[in-house]
Motif scaffolding. Structure first.
Motif, PDB file in Angstrom:
ATOM      1  N   ALA A 258       0.841  -1.201   0.000  1.00 30.35           N
ATOM      2  CA  ALA A 258       0.000   0.000   0.000  1.00 30.35           C
ATOM      3  C   ALA A 258       0.874   1.249   0.000  1.00 30.35           C
ATOM      4  CB  ALA A 258      -0.931  -0.012   1.205  1.00 30.35           C
ATOM      5  N   MET A 259       1.911   1.222   0.823  1.00 32.10           N
ATOM      6  CA  MET A 259       2.838   2.352   0.852  1.00 32.10           C
ATOM      7  C   MET A 259       3.488   2.547  -0.511  1.00 32.10           C
ATOM      8  SD  MET A 259       6.280   2.819   3.153  1.00 32.10           S
ATOM      9  CE  MET A 259       7.125   1.544   2.215  1.00 32.10           C
ATOM     10  N   GLU A 260       3.892   1.445  -1.145  1.00 31.68           N
ATOM     11  CA  GLU A 260       4.501   1.510  -2.471  1.00 31.68           C
ATOM     12  C   GLU A 260       3.531   2.135  -3.470  1.00 31.68           C
ATOM     13  OE1 GLU A 260       7.656   0.200  -5.304  1.00 31.68           O
ATOM     14  OE2 GLU A 260       7.625  -0.079  -3.142  1.00 31.68           O
ATOM     15  N   ALA A 261       2.265   1.761  -3.368  1.00 34.42           N
ATOM     16  CA  ALA A 261       1.280   2.233  -4.333  1.00 34.42           C
ATOM     17  C   ALA A 261       1.029   3.729  -4.226  1.00 34.42           C
ATOM     18  CB  ALA A 261      -0.034   1.475  -4.141  1.00 34.42           C
ATOM     19  N   VAL A 262       1.063   4.271  -3.004  1.00 34.47           N
ATOM     20  CA  VAL A 262       0.702   5.682  -2.834  1.00 34.47           C
ATOM     21  C   VAL A 262       1.893   6.612  -2.698  1.00 34.47           C
ATOM     22  CG1 VAL A 262      -1.494   5.060  -1.762  1.00 34.47           C
ATOM     23  CG2 VAL A 262       0.485   5.538  -0.304  1.00 34.47           C
ATOM     24  N   SER A 263       3.087   6.073  -2.409  1.00 27.79           N
ATOM     25  CA  SER A 263       4.204   6.939  -2.005  1.00 27.79           C
ATOM     26  C   SER A 263       5.146   7.338  -3.115  1.00 27.79           C
ATOM     27  CB  SER A 263       5.020   6.250  -0.898  1.00 27.79           C
ATOM     28  OG  SER A 263       4.263   6.150   0.276  1.00 27.79           O
ATOM     29  N   PHE A 264       5.417   6.444  -4.036  1.00 31.28           N
ATOM     30  CA  PHE A 264       6.548   6.674  -4.918  1.00 31.28           C
ATOM     31  C   PHE A 264       6.163   7.447  -6.170  1.00 31.28           C
ATOM     32  CE2 PHE A 264       8.124   3.363  -2.202  1.00 31.28           C
ATOM     33  CZ  PHE A 264       9.438   3.735  -2.014  1.00 31.28           C
ATOM     34  N   GLY A 265       7.070   8.301  -6.582  1.00 31.55           N
ATOM     35  CA  GLY A 265       6.936   9.061  -7.807  1.00 31.55           C
ATOM     36  C   GLY A 265       8.211   8.926  -8.614  1.00 31.55           C
ATOM     37  N   SER A 266       8.400   9.830  -9.545  1.00 29.04           N
ATOM     38  CA  SER A 266       9.557   9.741 -10.435  1.00 29.04           C
ATOM     39  C   SER A 266      10.646  10.754 -10.104  1.00 29.04           C
ATOM     40  CB  SER A 266       9.107   9.944 -11.892  1.00 29.04           C
ATOM     41  OG  SER A 266       8.487  11.219 -12.037  1.00 29.04           O
TER      42      SER A 266
END
Length: 476
Positions: free
Chosen positions: A219-227
Motif C-alpha cells: 500500500a505504501m509503495e502504491a501511494v508513495s513513490f513518484g519519479s
C-alpha cells in the motif's frame, strides 16, 4: 492513484524558542484547549492547523528540538555539508508535504540521476545490458535474464490485491487485502516462486524489507513513490523548524510526558521538565508520540487501543554518512556512477546512497550507508567500532574512497529512546485489526503519527495524520 503537480517553492524559515505553559496558554473559549504530545511533523501539523482554527494549543516535546524523526546533521562537516539522519526524500506524489513546503516558502532540490553499481555474492558489477544474464547464482525458473521484470510482476500482483486503500475500512473491507496481510513481503514473494537470490537482489535496491507486512508495504509503495525524488534545500529539518517558528511559544521543549488520564469532560497530562513535575488539563489531546515511547507513559487506554500500543514494533534502521573530498565515483573503474542509490549490496552496509547533489559545495561529496533490519542491528552491535567498520566496508564497495573520507555522522534509530526505531512495523495478520485501532480516538485523545497513515515511514504520512486529527477535533 491521482498524482498532483509539483509545487514551486523558495526561501528558508528560522527556528523557534520554547517557554513555559502559563505564557503559552492565554484565555480561550471553553472546549478550545488542546495539548499536543510530540513535536514531530504529525504533532506540529495538528498544532499548527488547530491554532489557525482558533484553538488554544500547547505542544509538549521531550527533546530540545522539533522534528522527531526528521533530523538533519551539520556538525562535523565542512563547506556547509549536511546529512539527513531520518526522513530524506520527498516525491511529487507527496501532496501533504508539498503543501507546507510551498506554504512556508521552502525550496526543493531534485536528486541527480545516474548509474548504480551492485555488490552481491562478493561480485561487483553494473546492471547487465538487456537480454544479458545477471552474474549471480541461485536464480529460479523464469528469473533470468530479466529478474527486475520478475520483481515488478510480483509487486504488481500484490498491489492488485489491495483494492481501494483509501476506503475507511481498509484492509478489512477487502478480502484479498486481508489475505495479503497474512504475509511478509518475503513470504509473499516466495509464495509466487521468488528465489532467495531474487529477494537479495531486490533488497540491494530497496533495503532489507522482507519482514515488512506485505499489505502495509505494498500500500505504501502504491501511494508513495513518484519519479522525482527531492529534498529541502539546506536540510529537511527546515520544515519542522518552520512549523515551530509559526507556533512559537506554544511549544514547550525538554518536557517528557509521564501520564495521560481523562474523564468525560477533560484530559489531564502529567509531564516533567527541568523544574519538576506538572499537570496540564485540556479539552482534547493529540497523541503524536510513537508507540514505543508511549509504552513508558501511564495511561488508561483499554481494548484494541491498548493492544496496538503494546504490540506495534518499530523497525531497526541506521545511517552512517561520510563526507568526501571529491565525487570520486564519477570515475569508477566500472564506469561513471551517480544517482541516489549509488551501490546496492547484500552486505551489512545495505545500500550506499549518494546525497551529494543536495550539498552546498559542488566539489565535495556526501555518501551514506542506509541499513534496515538485521543490517542495522549488526551495525549497532559493533558499538564504538561501528564507524571504523563501516569505513572499511565502504572502501571495499567504492574503490577509490581511501583517503577521501573527511567527515562523519551516524544514527541508529532503534537506540533513540524517543523513537524506538525507524517506523511502525506490523507483523503478518496484525494490520487488519491494528490499523483501525491505531487511528481510532480513545475518548478525548486523538492519535497521529506515520504509523497511523498509509504513508508509513514518510513525512507525508506524519503530516497527513496531523491533518486527519485536526478534522476529528473540529468535528467533535
Amino acid at each position: 492513484m491521482d498524482r498532483r503537480t509539483l509545487l514551486r517553492v523558495a526561501a528558508a524559515v528560522p527556528a523557534a524558542s520554547a517557554v513555559g505553559v502559563s505564557s503559552a496558554w492565554g484565555a480561550a473559549a471553553s472546549g478550545n484547549r488542546v495539548v499536543v504530545l510530540g513535536a514531530g511533523l504529525a504533532g506540529l501539523t495538528a498544532a499548527y492547523n488547530l491554532m489557525r482554527h482558533g484553538y488554544d494549543v500547547i505542544v509538549l516535546e521531550a527533546q530540545n528540538r522539533p522534528g522527531g524523526r526528521v533530523q538533519t546533521a551539520r556538525e562535523g562537516f565542512v563547506r556547509g555539508g549536511h546529512a539527513e539522519l531520518g526522513a530524506i526524500r520527498i516525491f511529487e506524489t507527496h501532496e501533504h508535504t508539498l503543501k507546507y513546503v510551498n506554504e512556508f516558502g521552502l525550496q526543493l532540490v531534485p536528486y541527480d540521476t545516474g548509474q548504480r553499481a551492485y555488490f552481491i555474492q562478493g561480485k561487483r558489477f553494473l546492471h547487465p545490458p538487456q537480454g544479458t544474464a545477471w552474474p549471480l547464482d541461485g536464480f529460479g525458473p523464469g528469473e533470468q535474464p530479466d529478474p527486475v521484470t520478475r520483481i515488478f510482476e510480483i509487486l504488481g500482483s500484490g498491489i492488485a490485491k489491495l483494492g481501494n486503500v483509501f476506503d475507511p475500512g481498509w484492509p478489512g473491507s477487502v478480502p484479498s487485502a486481508v489475505e495479503l496481510d497474512q504475509h511478509t513481503l518475503a513470504s509473499y514473494g516466495r509464495s509466487l516462486g521468488a528465489s532467495n537470490t531474487l529477494l537479495e537482489m531486490f533488497y540491494a535496491q530497496e533495503g532489507r524489507c522482507g519482514e515488512w507486512n506485505a499489505a502495509a508495504v505494498l500500500a505504501m509503495e502504491a501511494v508513495s513513490f513518484g519519479s522525482t525524488p527531492q529534498s529541502i534545500k539546506g536540510g529537511n529539518d527546515k520544515l519542522p523548524y518552520a512549523f515551530a517558528a509559526a507556533l512559537g511559544k506554544r511549544i514547550k521543549y525538554n518536557s517528557e510526558v509521564i501520564r495521560i488520564s481523562q474523564d468525560e469532560r477533560s484530559v489531564r497530562i502529567g509531564y516533567r521538565d527541568r523544574s519538576g513535575r506538572h499537570e496540564i488539563r485540556a479539552d482534547r489531546c493529540v497523541c503524536a508520540l510513537p508507540f514505543a515511547p508511549l509504552r513508558r507513559v501511564s495511561t488508561d487506554f483499554t481494548g484494541t487501543k491498548a493492544d496496538a500500543i503494546a504490540k506495534l514494533r518499530y523497525f531497526p534502521a541506521a545511517r552512517c554518512y561520510f563526507q568526501t573530498r571529491s565525487r570520486f565515483w564519477e570515475k569508477d573503474p566500472l564506469g561513471p556512477l551517480g544517482g541516489v542509490n549509488l551501490v546496492g549490496t547484500d552486505t551489512m552496509a545495505g545500500r550506499i546512497w549518494n546525497t551529494s547533489s543536495q550539498q552546498a559545495d559542488p566539489r565535495f561529496g556526501m555518501i551514506q550507508s542506509y541499513m534496515f533490519d538485521t543490517d542495522a542491528l549488526a551495525y549497532a552491535g559493533y558499538g564504538r567500532r561501528r564507524v571504523g567498520r563501516m569505513r572499511t566496508m565502504v572502501e571495499n564497495l567504492l574503490p577509490g574512497s581511501s583517503g577521501q573520507l573527511i567527515g562523519c555522522a551516524e544514527k541508529v534509530w532503534q537506540e533513540d529512546p524517543w523513537a524506538g526505531g525507524g517506523w511502525g512495523w506490523t507483523r503478518p495478520g496484525e494490520l487488519t485489526w491494528m490499523r483501525p485501532a491505531m487511528m481510532q480516538p480513545a475518548g478525548r485523545v486523538h492519535f497521529a503519527g506515520e504509523h497511523t497513515s498509509l504513508w508509513i515511514a514518510w513525512m507525508n504520512g506524519a503530516i497527513e495524520s496531523g491533518e486527519r486529527v485536526t478534522q476529528e477535533i473540529l468535528a467533535a
